[in-house]
Write a protein that holds these residues in place. Structure first.
Motif, PDB file in Angstrom:
ATOM      1  N   PRO A 175       0.056  10.278   1.230  1.00 43.48           N
ATOM      2  CA  PRO A 175       0.244  11.720   1.004  1.00 43.48           C
ATOM      3  C   PRO A 175       1.605  12.227   1.486  1.00 43.48           C
ATOM      4  N   ARG A 176       2.127  11.673   2.563  1.00 43.62           N
ATOM      5  CA  ARG A 176       3.473  12.050   3.014  1.00 43.62           C
ATOM      6  C   ARG A 176       4.510  11.665   1.963  1.00 43.62           C
ATOM      7  N   LEU A 177       4.362  10.470   1.413  1.00 44.84           N
ATOM      8  CA  LEU A 177       5.265  10.033   0.357  1.00 44.84           C
ATOM      9  C   LEU A 177       5.214  10.996  -0.820  1.00 44.84           C
ATOM     10  N   ARG A 178       4.033  11.398  -1.206  1.00 46.56           N
ATOM     11  CA  ARG A 178       3.898  12.324  -2.324  1.00 46.56           C
ATOM     12  C   ARG A 178       4.605  13.649  -2.036  1.00 46.56           C
ATOM     13  N   GLU A 179       4.552  14.097  -0.789  1.00 48.34           N
ATOM     14  CA  GLU A 179       5.248  15.338  -0.430  1.00 48.34           C
ATOM     15  C   GLU A 179       6.759  15.173  -0.542  1.00 48.34           C
ATOM     16  N   LEU A 180       7.261  14.034  -0.112  1.00 45.58           N
ATOM     17  CA  LEU A 180       8.695  13.766  -0.266  1.00 45.58           C
ATOM     18  C   LEU A 180       9.079  13.709  -1.740  1.00 45.58           C
ATOM     19  N   GLN A 181       8.265  13.057  -2.537  1.00 45.76           N
ATOM     20  CA  GLN A 181       8.544  12.969  -3.960  1.00 45.76           C
ATOM     21  C   GLN A 181       8.554  14.344  -4.619  1.00 45.76           C
ATOM     22  N   ALA A 182       7.700  15.241  -4.125  1.00 46.46           N
ATOM     23  CA  ALA A 182       7.679  16.596  -4.675  1.00 46.46           C
ATOM     24  C   ALA A 182       8.973  17.337  -4.349  1.00 46.46           C
ATOM     25  N   VAL A 183       9.491  17.158  -3.130  1.00 43.15           N
ATOM     26  CA  VAL A 183      10.763  17.773  -2.770  1.00 43.15           C
ATOM     27  C   VAL A 183      11.875  17.245  -3.666  1.00 43.15           C
ATOM     28  N   ILE A 184      11.927  15.937  -3.814  1.00 44.82           N
ATOM     29  CA  ILE A 184      12.947  15.322  -4.667  1.00 44.82           C
ATOM     30  C   ILE A 184      12.827  15.833  -6.096  1.00 44.82           C
ATOM     31  N   ARG A 233      10.118   5.080   9.269  1.00 42.41           N
ATOM     32  CA  ARG A 233       9.201   5.442  10.346  1.00 42.41           C
ATOM     33  C   ARG A 233       8.547   6.799  10.183  1.00 42.41           C
ATOM     34  N   SER A 234       9.248   7.781   9.608  1.00 42.24           N
ATOM     35  CA  SER A 234       8.619   9.093   9.442  1.00 42.24           C
ATOM     36  C   SER A 234       7.382   9.011   8.559  1.00 42.24           C
ATOM     37  N   LEU A 235       7.317   7.978   7.728  1.00 47.40           N
ATOM     38  CA  LEU A 235       6.163   7.785   6.860  1.00 47.40           C
ATOM     39  C   LEU A 235       5.069   6.947   7.507  1.00 47.40           C
ATOM     40  N   TRP A 236       5.468   5.834   8.175  1.00 44.89           N
ATOM     41  CA  TRP A 236       4.447   4.868   8.573  1.00 44.89           C
ATOM     42  C   TRP A 236       4.350   4.594  10.070  1.00 44.89           C
ATOM     43  N   LYS A 237       5.139   5.284  10.906  1.00 43.03           N
ATOM     44  CA  LYS A 237       5.186   4.894  12.319  1.00 43.03           C
ATOM     45  C   LYS A 237       3.848   5.059  13.040  1.00 43.03           C
ATOM     46  N   HIS A 288       0.792  -1.225   0.000  1.00 43.64           N
ATOM     47  CA  HIS A 288       0.000   0.000   0.000  1.00 43.64           C
ATOM     48  C   HIS A 288       0.825   1.276   0.000  1.00 43.64           C
ATOM     49  N   LEU A 289       2.137   1.167   0.239  1.00 44.80           N
ATOM     50  CA  LEU A 289       2.971   2.368   0.256  1.00 44.80           C
ATOM     51  C   LEU A 289       4.144   2.242  -0.715  1.00 44.80           C
ATOM     52  N   ALA A 290       4.958   1.211  -0.550  1.00 43.21           N
ATOM     53  CA  ALA A 290       6.146   1.066  -1.394  1.00 43.21           C
ATOM     54  C   ALA A 290       5.776   0.859  -2.859  1.00 43.21           C
ATOM     55  N   ARG A 291       4.600   0.377  -3.125  1.00 46.42           N
ATOM     56  CA  ARG A 291       4.119   0.239  -4.509  1.00 46.42           C
ATOM     57  C   ARG A 291       4.218   1.567  -5.251  1.00 46.42           C
ATOM     58  N   HIS A 292       4.147   2.676  -4.516  1.00 42.58           N
ATOM     59  CA  HIS A 292       4.157   4.007  -5.121  1.00 42.58           C
ATOM     60  C   HIS A 292       5.525   4.670  -5.028  1.00 42.58           C
ATOM     61  N   ALA A 293       6.507   3.961  -4.490  1.00 48.85           N
ATOM     62  CA  ALA A 293       7.874   4.467  -4.384  1.00 48.85           C
ATOM     63  C   ALA A 293       8.739   3.745  -5.412  1.00 48.85           C
ATOM     64  N   THR A 294      10.064   3.823  -5.236  1.00 52.38           N
ATOM     65  CA  THR A 294      10.946   3.153  -6.193  1.00 52.38           C
ATOM     66  C   THR A 294      11.373   1.774  -5.724  1.00 52.38           C
ATOM     67  N   ALA A 295      11.430   1.570  -4.406  1.00 54.44           N
ATOM     68  CA  ALA A 295      11.921   0.297  -3.874  1.00 54.44           C
ATOM     69  C   ALA A 295      11.468   0.162  -2.433  1.00 54.44           C
ATOM     70  N   VAL A 296      11.607  -1.040  -1.911  1.00 56.66           N
ATOM     71  CA  VAL A 296      11.323  -1.302  -0.507  1.00 56.66           C
ATOM     72  C   VAL A 296      12.518  -2.030   0.097  1.00 56.66           C
ATOM     73  N   LEU A 297      12.837  -1.673   1.327  1.00 56.02           N
ATOM     74  CA  LEU A 297      13.918  -2.307   2.086  1.00 56.02           C
ATOM     75  C   LEU A 297      13.288  -3.166   3.161  1.00 56.02           C
TER      76      LEU A 297
END
Length: 300
Positions: free
Chosen positions: A284-293, A260-264, A62-71
Motif C-alpha cells: 500500500p505504501r508503494l501504491r501511494e508513491l505511485q499515485a504521487v508520481i 527502507r521507507s517502504l520495507w524497513k 512481493h514488492l518489486a514485482r509491482h514496481a518498475t525495477a529492483v536494485l
C-alpha cells in the motif's frame, strides 16, 4: 551534459513505468539490513548473506514485482534471484557496485568502496538492466572528494565502454566534529553541489537525497538538463517521504529509487512474517508513491 546512447536509453526505459517515471525498489543494503533484522551486534553478525539474500528475494517477489525495477547488491541474492525464477520478467534489475561501509581519513573524510570483482561486464553477465554506484561527497571540501571522484570516474568510463546504463548516486555527510545544525542547514547547497560534481564527470542518470526545498529541486532540474534524477528515501518514515516525493516530482524529478521507507518495518528473520508485512504494509505504501508520481507524470 552527456546524453544517453541508444542502449542506455533503452535500459532507462526499462526501469521506468508506462508514464515514463522510475519507481525502483532498493534493497542493496547489507549492514543496514542486518540492523533491522537483529537487535544486538552479536545477533547481527550471525545474519549471513544467505539470510540477507532470502530477504531480498522476498522483497523482489512481493514488492518489486509491482514496481518498475529492483536494485540489488551482487553479494547476497544474485544470481540466485534470476536463476531460480524469483524475479518476474517484467521487473528490471539494477546491480549495486558499492561495497558495504566505508573507510575514513584522519580528517573524517569518507572513502567509498566497490564490491571486489564487479565490473560493467559482470553486471551484464548477471542479467541486469544496468548498474548503480554510490559515492560519498562533500562538495564544499574539494580535498574530501579526490578518492571518491576518481572511483566514480573509473566506473562511469567502465560502463560507457560496455554501453550499459549506470545510475550515479551520492550521499553527503557531516564530519565528526561538525555542528549538526549547521550541516543540516547546508544540505540543499551540498546536494546541489554534489549533483554538479557527478554531472561534470558524465553521469547520465542521478539518484540523490531529497534536496530539501522546492527551489533546490528546481535548481537541480535546471542544472541537469536532459539528465533525469530520482530521489532516494534515506530511511525516513513513509509519510515524510511522500511529502518529499511530491515536492521533488513537482519540481522536475523523474521518479523514485526507494528502499527502507517502504520495507524497513516489514522484514523479519521469519520469512512468512516478512511476506505478510510486505503485502499488507509495504505494498500500500508503494501504491501511494505511485499515485504521487502519476499526478505529475500521467500515463502516456
Amino acid at each position: 551534459m552527456a546524453g544517453m546512447t541508444t542502449a542506455e536509453r533503452r535500459g532507462y526505459q526499462m526501469i521506468c513505468g508506462d508514464e515514463g517515471a522510475m519507481m525502483v525498489i532498493a534493497c542493496d543494503q547489507r549492514g543496514g539490513m542486518r540492523t533491522l533484522l537483529a537487535d544486538t551486534p552479536e545477533a547481527q553478525s550471525a545474519v549471513g548473506t544467505d539470510i540477507l539474500g532470502d530477504t531480498k528475494i522476498d522483497i523482489a517477489t512481493h514488492l518489486a514485482r509491482h514496481a518498475t525495477a529492483v536494485l540489488v547488491d551482487p553479494v547476497c541474492a544474485l544470481p540466485k534471484m534470476i536463476d531460480e525464477g524469483h524475479l518476474h520478467r517484467s521487473t528490471a534489475l539494477l546491480v549495486g557496485l558499492d561495497d558495504s561501509g566505508y573507510a575514513s581519513t584522519p580528517e573524517g573524510y569518507r572513502l567509498s568502496k566497490l564490491v571486489p570483482g564487479i565490473s560493467a561486464r559482470r553486471v551484464r553477465e548477471l542479467g541486469a538492466t544496468g548498474g548503480k554506484i554510490m559515492v560519498y561527497l562533500r562538495s564544499d571540501i574539494p580535498a574530501a572528494n579526490l578518492h571518491n571522484l576518481h572511483l566514480l570516474e573509473q566506473v562511469i568510463e567502465d560502463f560507457a565502454s560496455e554501453d550499459l546504463l549506470l545510475v550515479v548516486e551520492f550521499l553527503t555527510y557531516a564530519l565528526p566534529d561538525e555542528d549538526k545544525a549547521r550541516h543540516a542547514a547546508a544540505l540543499p547547497s551540498l546536494i546541489e553541489g554534489g549533483s554538479r560534481l557527478c554531472l561534470d564527470l558524465g553521469a547520465k542518470l542521478l539518484k540523490i537525497p531529497f534536496p530539501g526545498t522546492a527551489q533546490a529541486c528546481a535548481n537541480i532540474t535546471r542544472m541537469a538538463g536532459e539528465v533525469p534524477w530520482a530521489v532516494l528515501s534515506a530511511g525516513v518514515d513513509h509519510a515524510t517521504f511522500l511529502g518529499q516525493v511530491e515536492t521533488a516530482m513537482a519540481n522536475g524529478a523523474s521518479g523514485v529509487i526507494a528502499g527502507r521507507s517502504l520495507w524497513k518495518d516489514c522484514i523479519s528473520l521469519d520469512r512468512e512474517v516478512t511476506r505478510e508485512r510486505l503485502t499488507r504494509i509495504a505494498l500500500p505504501r508503494l501504491r501511494e508513491l505511485q499515485a504521487v508520481i502519476g499526478r505529475h507524470m500521467p500515463r502516456r
